[in-house]
Design a protein around this motif. Structure first.
Motif, PDB file in Angstrom:
ATOM      1  N   ASN A 284       0.849  -1.200   0.000  1.00  0.00           N
ATOM      2  CA  ASN A 284       0.000   0.000   0.000  1.00  0.00           C
ATOM      3  C   ASN A 284       0.884   1.249   0.000  1.00  0.00           C
ATOM      4  N   PHE A 285       0.565   2.186  -0.881  1.00  0.00           N
ATOM      5  CA  PHE A 285       1.378   3.410  -0.976  1.00  0.00           C
ATOM      6  C   PHE A 285       0.516   4.645  -0.752  1.00  0.00           C
ATOM      7  N   ALA A 286       1.045   5.576   0.021  1.00  0.00           N
ATOM      8  CA  ALA A 286       0.339   6.849   0.204  1.00  0.00           C
ATOM      9  C   ALA A 286       0.693   7.813  -0.920  1.00  0.00           C
ATOM     10  N   SER A 287       1.720   7.448  -1.714  1.00  0.00           N
ATOM     11  CA  SER A 287       2.101   8.330  -2.818  1.00  0.00           C
ATOM     12  C   SER A 287       2.283   7.494  -4.088  1.00  0.00           C
ATOM     13  N   ARG A 311      -5.450   4.678  -7.229  1.00  0.00           N
ATOM     14  CA  ARG A 311      -6.523   5.049  -6.296  1.00  0.00           C
ATOM     15  C   ARG A 311      -7.887   5.118  -6.981  1.00  0.00           C
ATOM     16  N   LEU A 331      -6.099  -3.901   1.528  1.00  0.00           N
ATOM     17  CA  LEU A 331      -5.725  -2.641   2.164  1.00  0.00           C
ATOM     18  C   LEU A 331      -5.232  -2.877   3.594  1.00  0.00           C
ATOM     19  N   THR A 338      -8.093   5.906   1.307  1.00  0.00           N
ATOM     20  CA  THR A 338      -7.651   4.976   0.263  1.00  0.00           C
ATOM     21  C   THR A 338      -6.201   5.274  -0.119  1.00  0.00           C
ATOM     22  N   PRO A 339      -5.356   4.235  -0.229  1.00  0.00           N
ATOM     23  CA  PRO A 339      -3.977   4.507  -0.669  1.00  0.00           C
ATOM     24  C   PRO A 339      -3.965   5.074  -2.090  1.00  0.00           C
ATOM     25  N   GLU A 340      -2.933   5.790  -2.423  1.00  0.00           N
ATOM     26  CA  GLU A 340      -2.824   6.367  -3.775  1.00  0.00           C
ATOM     27  C   GLU A 340      -2.596   5.258  -4.809  1.00  0.00           C
ATOM     28  N   ILE A 342      -1.727   0.651  -5.075  1.00  0.00           N
ATOM     29  CA  ILE A 342      -1.225  -0.594  -4.493  1.00  0.00           C
ATOM     30  C   ILE A 342      -0.480  -1.351  -5.584  1.00  0.00           C
ATOM     31  N   SER A 374       3.648  -1.684   5.323  1.00  0.00           N
ATOM     32  CA  SER A 374       2.807  -1.316   4.169  1.00  0.00           C
ATOM     33  C   SER A 374       2.359  -2.533   3.358  1.00  0.00           C
TER      34      SER A 374
END
Ligand SMILES: Cc1cc2nc3c(=O)[nH]c(=O)nc-3n(C[C@H](O)[C@H](O)[C@H](O)COP(=O)(O)OP(=O)(O)OC[C@H]3O[C@@H](n4cnc5c(N)ncnc54)[C@H](O)[C@@H]3O)c2cc1C
Ligand code: SF4
Ligand code: SF4
Length: 1020
Positions: A284-287, A311, A331, A338-340, A342, A374
């Motif tokens: 999972n990535f926030a960016s 996303r 997730l 929601t992550p940006e 996956i 993550s």
């Protein structure tokens, strides 16, 4: 050098071509505009009318056709599933379809792990037969259910797992092919080659030797490079060597040649062991940038796939009740934002334990990259399978955008080295926003090939924007030393970029290769060599000159008559799209030719294609024919009769209105509704037959027949006296081979007093535990025991039942004949194209049900085709909000009961079954996802061990299976899997909710199938 061929000026004698093909071959020859039109498109934005279409039956047919075409100067275009995205399969040529008859395995060598197949073999079918040997062909393209091996080799296709297995070029061992002069040549290991293959190989070697420095400079070093011809076989530039031992294989020159060099007769393929175990780690990535940047590190762990879901797609899946649960398994925290993005990172191998180690290594790596915690580890195979399905479905939702702007594929497979992936995607996103569009990113992060499609309106300014975006994207590809064409080939879309990619000298060498193979330019001209401009509007399917004919459809299509915003993807209000066909044309144009309807999997779509394998009996063929008719592209003078024309009749003939496409087509093409439009227009033109009237008015006269003493018995003689059946077949076209439903004198309605206890007003019912139970014509007059069983089950469960009947307010207690006092859903009228009559009949039912729905009272039906009319056609007949409210409450008996059980409101307490249960779902039940509740309910019967029969349509489809001209196709549909599955389980109950399905089962297996109400009642 090959002379450019101006396809538009190509003068050919079509009649002479067709005459010779018919005389000298055994294949199917098509020259009419509708048939040619069905082969004029692939999954690209392009369209070109073929000169003629040929479906060969034997190899000799192909050889002869090539020879005839050469003599008459007609280009030849070999075709598989026609799923190419760049227009490779469109052309003014004799299009030869391999997919119908060339589907055989010619040789399978398990020891040496290779297989030789004909070019029309579909990948899934090949892998289906290899599975038992623990092997597979690992170029797993997303179109595996449709893509043929010939087409995959033609395009040098690449699968999700190419990082582990390579592209087609890495997995083809040899190709036998016809050359343009009709000669057959064997292309394989260069060192062992002989004859014409060796001569051609020597020639190419000469070119490659001269151009070695150019090749080294201009060929991108990435794995995903599929542009032009593989001139680098003599000086390999790919990250992954083309052969394991470094030898040169001449067949690799043909891989990716897009039908321009030779016509494949057979292909020898390298097989791989089927991995025993797979695990998935979902990062999972926030960016988004970070996700792209991480791919280069993740691949060092040796995954078999690294696939991106961004996303937008995660959100689309989360907003869909069917996918929400599954996507949330991916997730870290589904309560958080929601992550940006996956990344689905798959590892596979022969043992499970080492794969779990790999998962741990992935977690550690992400920790090192500053993203501890993550990763969602997913070792469970079922969860993995579900997640891959959601990934596919997300793309489908994206593709179903209504309006003229569509996600267009033209730079969606540029491949860049992984270390530049993050910067490249960031820069391209900026380019999109500069041109007022946006892209949703997905797919193969492992090999730097991310799919992305900006939304463009090709009828308006799409071409200009396409050019501008392509120019900027190409500059980025060059900057990052990538490949402009990394997966989907060149075709009409990327041909012009070949010289951009390779420079003039290599481009010239490619032209020389073409001339050496095909001096007269017979094979698929205009692809790879002398390509047109990508934005030449005369090649577009929807050029700015595209016009729809004005017409007033019978149903309301305004939901499709919209435009969209390319950035937000929001659509305008229904009816504002400017469609002269009031939305019908835009609904038809939703078909983007992706070919998904050519599938043979466990679902339903498309039964008529499954038994005929004809393009015209396929959802895509139907949609294309409708599109051409509605835009006046078929050779017809009278615009007003296009929709009801014979050309449309031909394609609608075998559509069984199963509604499978409505659910299974990625863009939701709803051919069953379109068939209603056709029937309405067609019957207005030619009038109704006696059979139409007999079928349509059945609900009206059934009561009269059953109430006249001895008449039912008399009519039933037809099933026992063959000459009567024959006479009926002759007069009405109802097949004498079929038994007809048995008339009864004692029916559900014959004693009006019997329904007196089931008459409640909406007010009265809402104060109790109440439900409405629909007594449809079929169950009421022919199988009243099903209604009685449903009443028994509902009553035992404590529900008060209201049964709609027109006499309820005044005459419920009279002894008068109740003929035509019953409500009806209007389905039989729709089947006969009598839309006005259906509206009138269904309108009465809607009026009656509205107060009950308004009080949130469940509306329960037994016959799927009747009940789902309330959830489907009723919504496009102008009944307004009332119909919407009713549709929200309409459900099958099993849907209602299963929900009640789930909600803890019902305990059925059923007795144990004496034998196991087989369940066959009605097509409409499948289309509305109402099979699962039936299975859930059957599981409540101890020892029932219900098994779902994996079947498409039963083939009966209302009156279709009774019709003399359709009986054989009807039987073939039933024999495809339904009837054999039933015969294999002689000791089971067979449960089927559709009256036609039960009839087909009885006719075909002499077994009685029962409605679920009956089996539940029997186990109370
Ligand atoms: C939704 C969607 C997803 C896709 N996903 C992928 C993917 O994951 N990976 C990928 O690589 N592609 C993908 N594609 C593109 C396409 O599906 C593949 O290229 C596929 O392999 C084409 O197979 P086909 O049978 O449809 O070939 P066709 O489109 O029929 O033909 C492809 C080319 O091969 C030539 N050809 C066909 N038969 C012969 C023969 N006998 N002799 C010589 N030449 C021949 C044709 O002339 C044509 O140039 C996708 C397409 C769509 C619509
Ligand atoms: S009908 Fe649907 S599944 Fe078939 S080609 Fe068209 S869009 Fe694809
Ligand atoms: S309704 Fe059924 S038969 Fe008709 S096109 Fe759709 S899937 Fe095929």
């Amino acid at each position: 050098m090959n002379k450019p061929l101006d396809l538009k000026e190509l003068m050919v004698d079509r009649a002479a071509l067709a005459k010779r093909l018919r005389q000298e071959t055994s294949g199917e020859v098509m020259t009419d505009s509708a048939s040619r039109g069905r082969y004029a498109t692939d999954a690209s934005i392009y369209q070109a009318m073929p000169v003629a279409v040929f479906v060969p039956k034997t190899a000799e047919d192909i050889a002869t056709a090539i020879q005839i075409a050469a003599e008459l100067g007609v280009p030849v275009l070999p075709r598989g599933g026609g799923t190419s995205q760049c227009g490779q399969t469109t052309g003014a040529a004799l299009v030869i379809d391999n997919s119908k008859y060339f589907r055989n395995i010619l040789d399978l060598n398990l020891d040496k792990a290779y297989v030789e197949v004909e070019p029309g073999m579909v990948l899934d079918h090949l892998n289906g037969s290899l599975k038992q040997h623990g092997l597979w062909y690992p170029v797993d393209v997303s179109t595996a259910g449709q893509a043929t091996i010939g087409g995959m080799a033609g395009n040098n296709s690449c699968g999700s797992r190419s990082i582990a297995y390579g592209n087609m070029v890495h997995n083809v061992l040899g190709i036998n092919a016809w050359l343009a002069n009709g000669q057959i040549a064997e292309f394989g290991n260069y060192a062992n080659s002989s004859g014409v293959a060796k001569q051609l190989g020597d020639f190419v070697k000469g070119l490659a030797t001269t151009l070695q420095p150019e090749i080294e400079t201009h060929f991108p070093k990435v794995l995903r490079r599929v542009a032009g011809y593989n001139l680098d076989i003599f000086h390999p530039q790919s990250e992954l060597p083309y052969t394991q031992d470094g030898s040169v294989n001449l067949s690799h020159l043909l891989v990716g040649s897009e039908g321009t060099l030779a016509y494949f007769k057979s292909l020898k393929l390298k097989l791989a062991p089927l991995p025993k175990y797979k695990v998935l780690g979902i990062v999972n990535f926030a960016s988004f940038y970070k996700a792209m940047d991480s791919a280069q590190h993740i691949v060092k762990l040796g995954p078999t796939a690294v696939e991106l879901v961004d996303r937008t797609m995660i959100d689309l899946a989360r907003s869909n009740p069917s996918f929400k649960k599954t996507i949330e398994t991916a997730l870290i925290d589904h309560t958080a934002q929601t992550p940006e993005a996956i990344l689905l990172v798959e590892f596979s191998g022969e043992a499970h334990a080492p794969l779990l180690e790999k998962l741990k290594a992935l977690e550690e790596l992400m920790g090192d990259l500053g993203l501890a915690g993550s990763v969602v580890p997913m070792p469970d195979a079922n969860l993995q399978k579900n997640l891959w399905e959601v990934r596919k479905a997300g793309l489908n939702i994206m593709m179903s955008l209504k309006g003229d702007g569509k996600p267009v594929s033209f730079i969606e497979d540029c491949a860049v080295p992984l270390e530049s992936l993050a910067d490249y995607t960031q820069a391209l996103t900026d380019v999109f926003s500069k041109y007022g569009s946006r892209g949703t990113w997905y797919a193969h992060a492992s090999v730097g090939t991310l799919h992305v499609r900006p939304i463009l309106d090709m009828r308006r300014d799409g071409a200009q924007k396409m050019r501008a975006v392509a120019e900027e994207a190409s500059a980025l590809v060059r900057k990052y030393k990538g490949a402009y064409s990394g997966e989907h080939g060149d075709g009409l879309c990327r041909g012009e970029w070949i010289s951009w990619q390779f420079g003039p000298k290599i481009t010239e060498a490619l032209a020389e290769i073409k001339t050496a193979f095909d001096p007269k330019g017979l094979f698929n001209p205009g692809k790879i060599i002398n390509p047109p401009k990508m934005d030449d509007a005369s090649n577009f399917r929807f050029p700015p000159s595209y016009k729809v004919i004005p017409l007033q459809p019978a149903l309301d299509w305004s939901a499709w008559n919209v435009q969209n915003n390319p950035v937000t993807e929001e659509t305008s209000a229904p009816g504002t799209g400017g469609d002269p066909a009031m939305g019908l044309a835009k609904a038809v144009e939703m078909c983007n030719n992706n070919g998904h309807c050519r599938k043979f999997d466990a679902e339903v779509m498309c039964p008529s294609y499954r038994v005929t394998r004809d393009e015209k009996h396929l959802t895509r063929g139907r949609a294309n024919t409708l599109r051409l008719a509605l835009s006046n592209q078929l050779d017809m003078k009278d615009e007003s009769s296009q929709l009801g024309s014979d050309a449309i009749k031909e394609v609608m003939e075998l559509c069984v209105s199963c509604k499978a496409c409505r659910r299974e087509c990625p863009t939701g093409v709803d051919m069953a509704k379109m068939k209603i439009e056709f029937l309405s227009a067609y019957k207005k033109r030619v009038g109704h037959s006696l059979r139409d009237v007999a079928v349509a008015y059945l609900p009206k006269y059934a009561g009269t027949i059953s109430s006249i003493p001895l008449l039912p018995a008399l009519l039933n003689l037809r099933n026992h006296i063959a000459p009567i059946a024959k006479l009926q077949e002759w007069i009405m076209g109802i097949s004498a081979q079929r038994s007809l439903p048995i008339w009864k004198s004692k029916t559900f309605w014959s004693n009006p007093k019997a329904i007196t206890p089931y008459q409640y007003s909406a007010d009265e019912l809402s104060k109790q535990k109440g439900v409405v139970l629909l007594a449809d014509t079929f169950n009421a007059y022919f199988e009243d025991e099903n209604l009685m069983a449903a009443i028994k089950v509902l009553t035992a469960a404590g529900y008060q039942i209201h049964i709609p009947h027109k006499s309820q307010s005044k005459a419920a207690n009279t002894e008068q004949n109740t003929c035509s006092k019953e409500f009806c859903c209007g389905r039989t009228y729709l089947a006969a194209g009598m839309v006005d009559k259906a509206k009138e009949t269904l309108g009465e039912l809607v009026n009656h049900l509205a107060p009950y729905a308004g009080k949130n009272i469940p509306i329960i039906g037994l016959e799927p085709s009747c009940l789902f009319t309330l959830k489907d056609e009723a919504l496009v007949m102008g009944f307004g909000e009332r119909a919407v409210t009713i549709s929200q409450h309409a459900q099958l008996l099993e849907e209602f009961l299963a929900n009640e059980v789930k909600a803890g409101k019902l305990n059925l307490n059923l007795k144990a079954a004496s034998k196991p249960v087989l369940f066959h779902g009605h097509c409409h039940q499948k289309s509305f996802a109402a099979v699962t509740p039936a299975m859930e309910l059957l599981k409540l019967i101890p020892n029932a061990e219900p098994k779902l029969i994996e079947s498409s349509c039963c083939g009966m489809a209302g009156s279709f299976g009774y019709e003399a001209e359709h009986i054989e196709v009807s039987k073939q549909m039933a024999e495809a899997s339904l009837l054999p599955s039933i015969r294999k389980s002689p000791d089971s109950w067979v449960v089927a909710d559709g009256t036609s399905c039960r009839h087909q089962i009885a006719d075909g297996t002499q077994r009685e199938a029962v409605h679920i109400a009956k089996i539940l009642a029997a186990h109370l």
